[in-house]
Design an enzyme around this catalytic site. Structure first.
Site, PDB file in Angstrom:
ATOM      1  N   HIS A  61       0.667  -1.252   0.219  1.00 30.35           N
ATOM      2  CA  HIS A  61      -0.002  -0.096  -0.078  1.00 30.35           C
ATOM      3  C   HIS A  61       1.057   1.356   0.135  1.00 30.35           C
ATOM      4  CE1 HIS A  61      -3.636  -2.463   1.508  1.00 30.35           C
ATOM      5  NE2 HIS A  61      -3.929  -1.745   0.229  1.00 30.35           N
ATOM      6  N   GLU A 105      -6.502 -16.522 -22.725  1.00 28.07           N
ATOM      7  CA  GLU A 105      -5.283 -16.804 -21.955  1.00 28.07           C
ATOM      8  C   GLU A 105      -4.921 -18.106 -21.567  1.00 28.07           C
ATOM      9  OE1 GLU A 105      -5.483 -14.926 -17.922  1.00 28.07           O
ATOM     10  OE2 GLU A 105      -7.608 -15.423 -17.799  1.00 28.07           O
ATOM     11  N   ASN A 115       0.127 -12.974 -19.505  1.00 25.99           N
ATOM     12  CA  ASN A 115       0.603 -13.498 -18.407  1.00 25.99           C
ATOM     13  C   ASN A 115       0.364 -14.885 -18.189  1.00 25.99           C
ATOM     14  OD1 ASN A 115       1.388 -10.739 -18.094  1.00 25.99           O
ATOM     15  ND2 ASN A 115      -0.461 -10.555 -16.317  1.00 25.99           N
ATOM     16  N   ASP A 116      -0.895 -15.365 -18.464  1.00 25.39           N
ATOM     17  CA  ASP A 116      -1.344 -16.781 -18.353  1.00 25.39           C
ATOM     18  C   ASP A 116      -0.834 -17.395 -19.740  1.00 25.39           C
ATOM     19  OD1 ASP A 116      -1.983 -17.420 -15.633  1.00 25.39           O
ATOM     20  OD2 ASP A 116      -3.942 -15.941 -15.844  1.00 25.39           O
ATOM     21  N   ARG A 146       4.210 -19.221 -13.682  1.00 27.42           N
ATOM     22  CA  ARG A 146       4.469 -18.023 -13.741  1.00 27.42           C
ATOM     23  C   ARG A 146       4.875 -17.402 -12.196  1.00 27.42           C
ATOM     24  NH1 ARG A 146      -1.268 -14.665 -14.468  1.00 27.42           N
ATOM     25  NH2 ARG A 146      -0.534 -12.938 -13.416  1.00 27.42           N
ATOM     26  N   CYS A 197      -3.745  -7.182 -22.233  1.00 19.58           N
ATOM     27  CA  CYS A 197      -3.839  -6.750 -21.093  1.00 19.58           C
ATOM     28  C   CYS A 197      -2.632  -7.346 -20.195  1.00 19.58           C
ATOM     29  CB  CYS A 197      -5.383  -6.862 -20.506  1.00 19.58           C
ATOM     30  SG  CYS A 197      -5.833  -8.420 -20.230  1.00 19.58           S
TER      31      CYS A 197
HETATM   32  C1  PEP Z   1      -3.013 -12.283 -17.981  1.00 21.20           C
HETATM   33  O1  PEP Z   1      -3.189 -13.558 -17.283  1.00 21.20           O
HETATM   34  O2  PEP Z   1      -2.281 -12.029 -18.702  1.00 21.20           O
HETATM   35  C2  PEP Z   1      -3.919 -11.198 -17.014  1.00 21.20           C
HETATM   36  C3  PEP Z   1      -3.851 -10.163 -17.297  1.00 21.20           C
HETATM   37  O3  PEP Z   1      -4.430 -11.793 -16.103  1.00 21.20           O
HETATM   38  P1  PEP Z   1      -3.661 -11.918 -14.659  1.00 21.20           P
HETATM   39  O4  PEP Z   1      -2.523 -11.498 -14.405  1.00 21.20           O
HETATM   40  O5  PEP Z   1      -4.499 -11.392 -13.438  1.00 21.20           O
HETATM   41  O6  PEP Z   1      -3.680 -13.465 -14.456  1.00 21.20           O
HETATM   42 MG    MG Z   2      -4.663 -14.282 -16.269  1.00 24.00          MG
END
Ligand code: PEP
Ligand code: MG
Length: 604
Positions: free
Chosen positions: A197, A440, A463-464, A474, A511
């Site tokens: 925070h 994803e 990311n996933d 990850r 994203c």
């Molecule tokens: C992703 O997996 O790329 C994503 C944006 O979601 P998170 O990082 O919340 O799993």
């Molecule tokens: Mg994800």
């Protein structure tokens, strides 16, 4: 490598970019490790519990005082103080301390210390970096109670008279809120991580900060000259003149670059040859929305809603969710907010909710799978989102971890049922609200053409996608070096998903963390996506790079890298390209700092 040397150089985590140069001011807080132990007679136990309860009540009173003063000016921070008030009464500290006093007959200070150590052990086992980081809140609350027990007052940051760099073991959000921005040049702490925070608040105050330095409070003395380089996460103690001059120059250049960026942050991201792409921000908390706007993001492309669930013992009720989503939607209005439904599970779960004891949690009961099983949990969240959509009209829903059409239809069927029940009650919602999915999971890429017919938009979660495509956990440090977003398989998958979306005429966003990585921008543009959604602080620089880029060139560049065989080849190609084409936007951020010579060695 910079010239000169310093008494000491420490590396930590840069949380707010920028350079601060000034005198250190150590804020010594009553540390829980400095308490004494004594045994109580059976008759003293009741009295000791009352003394503890009085210390907790005083801490509560003080927190409420701070809270009442900040409402209006910093509404987003009220939430954090509420969390602290909650921790004060939480079983983990409150009941546990009383239990230890009763069972072991020891003084309240020592019992509190034991309760805190038990809590620390619990937190240390948690994989999720964000939740683990919440231990600092518990630690802070315990320190408040302790200073009431011992009668020693914690030093306040409110009374600082000159412009200094604050050096602290950890600063609580309440401390941070009392910082006088004009007196605070910079800010360094032993504790903390990117998502603490305190880090969030320093970012919103825009004070250069480095956290997680582990022992900076022991390394520096008040009054000593120091440099805080929040851009690369480095702290220099007592630099020589040559090094100091280097940092003055670096400070000047970074400031100039930031000012230029800030002036253009609100300009659209349009390439030299007229291709426009929407730049949005990802958020986890309500209090980040202001930074989203300030940094020129054109909406919230991903609201990760799980944090409200992870922070509490029980799932939040519909009203809590409704007010949280409503506030986000109202602040960002007229821009859109994409609310992603609960993505709990895998590395994100709390003790009371979500799957425990799975052998492969990332492949287990996560996200939409969990929601389809825990129907009430899902319906409550959908009702809250839909009710907000009826008021603000700038909301869209996104389902995470969709692996195929069957799962999507099941999720949409529940959404339809919730809509029907709201309609029956006469509760308004946005009938034309857009419903999209995260892409994803590799199977979703394979059937992206089929999925595209049944949704209003795609958002590619790299990311996933990297995790599941490359079979790289990850959050596992052992294989972190194999986590390669530029792997040819990933680029091909992003292409397949974006082409499928474009063919079906639906918008496609990206994203994952890749979106905010300046080095990748030239090829991301080549996919001709509709939007990129990223950490808010990354927005101005990404927009600037896009304005200096060219779509035709990016398309050619993407075609070229799609022929490459390895991620390192692509990485090298991009480094060379960005250095040649966007030198001004990369030069200052290059980690040219290397290892600085430090006369007393490097503590990090
Ligand atoms: C992703 O997996 O790329 C994503 C944006 O979601 P998170 O990082 O919340 O799993
Ligand atoms: Mg994800």
């Amino acid at each position: 490598m910079p010239p000169g040397s310093a008494r000491m150089v420490l590396d930590g985590i840069g949380v707010t970019p920028g350079i601060a140069i000034g005198k250190a001011h150590r804020v010594d807080r009553d540390r829980i490790s400095r308490v004494y132990y004594h045994l109580l007679s059976p008759l003293q136990k009741r009295e000791e519990i009352e003394r503890f309860e009085a210390a907790v009540s005083k801490a509560e009173f003080d927190l409420r005082e701070i809270r009442s003063k900040i409402v209006g000016d910093f509404p987003e921070h009220v939430y954090i103080l509420d969390a602290h008030l909650h921790i004060l009464q939480d079983q983990m500290l409150y009941n546990e301390t009383i239990r230890i006093i009763e069972e072991q007959g020891i003084n309240a200070e020592w019992a509190l210390r034991q309760a805190l150590e038990n809590a620390q052990r619990l937190f240390a086992k948690i994989d999720d970096e964000y939740i683990r980081g919440r231990f600092s809140d518990v630690d802070y609350v315990a320190a408040q109670v302790l200073s009431n027990l011992t009668g020693r007052n914690a030093q306040s940051v409110a009374g600082i008279k000159e412009r200094v760099i604050i050096v602290a073991h950890d600063l609580s959000p309440a401390d941070t809120m009392q910082l006088q921005v004009e007196k605070t040049l910079g800010f360094v702490t032993d504790m903390g991580g990117k998502t603490s925070h305190t880090a969030i608040i320093t970012r919103s105050l825009d004070i250069p900060a480095v956290v997680g330095l582990e022992n900076v409070t022991q390394a520096v003395n008040s009054g000593e000259l120091m440099v805080v380089d929040g851009t690369v996460g480095r702290v220099i103690i007592d630099p020589d003149e040559e090094l100091l001059n280097y940092y003055h120059e670096r400070q000047f250049q970074l400031e100039r670059y930031r000012k230029e960026l800030a002036r253009s942050a609100k300009l659209p991201a349009e390439t030299e040859d007229g291709f426009s792409i929407k730049i949005e921000a990802n958020i986890e908390f309500l209090e980040e929305v202001v930074a989203v706007i300030d940094n020129g993001a054109e909406g919230i492309g991903l609201y990760r809603t799980e944090y409200l669930y992870l922070n509490s013992e029980y799932p939040p009720d519909e009203e809590t969710l409704f007010w949280n989503y409503r506030e986000v939607a109202e602040i960002i209005y007229p821009e859109m907010v994409t609310i992603r439904t609960l993505d709990i599970g895998a590395d994100k779960f709390s003790a009371k909710m979500g799957p425990c004891g799975e052998t492969n949690p990332a492949l287990g009961l996560r996200a939409i799978r969990l929601c389809l099983q825990e129907n009430e949990l899902f319906r409550t969240q959908l009702r809250a989102i839909l009710r907000v959509s009826g008021i603000t009209r700038n909301v869209q829903i996104m389902f995470p971890m969709i692996s195929g059409v069957g799962e999507l239809r099941a999720a949409k069927a529940i959404l339809t049922e919730v809509m029907e029940s709201l309609a029956q009650e006469g509760t308004k919602f946005d009938q034309s609200l857009h419903v999209g999915i995260m892409i994803e999971v590799p199977s979703a890429v394979a059937v992206a053409d089929l999925l595209a017919r049944e949704v209003d938009f795609f958002s590619i979660g790299t990311n996933d996608l990297v995790q599941y495509t490359l079979a790289i956990d990850r959050v596992n440090k052992q294989v972190a070096h194999l986590y390669e977003p530029l792997h040819p398989a990933i680029l091909r998958m992003v292409k397949q998903a974006s082409d499928a979306g474009r063919k079906a005429g639906i918008p496609v966003s990206l994203c994952g963390e890749m979106a905010g990585e300046p080095l990748y921008i030239p090829i991301l543009l080549g996919f001709e996506l509709d939007s990129l959604s990223m950490n808010a602080l990354a927005v101005p620089r990404v927009k600037q790079i896009i304005r200096n880029a060219n779509l035709e060139e990016s398309k050619a560049c993407l075609d070229e890298v799609l022929q490459f065989s390895t991620a390192s080849q692509i990485n090298e190609y991009l480094r060379e390209l960005t250095w040649r084409r966007f030198r001004e936007d990369f030069e200052l951020f290059e980690n040219k700092l290397g290892t600085l010579s430090s006369t007393h060695g490097d503590l990090s």
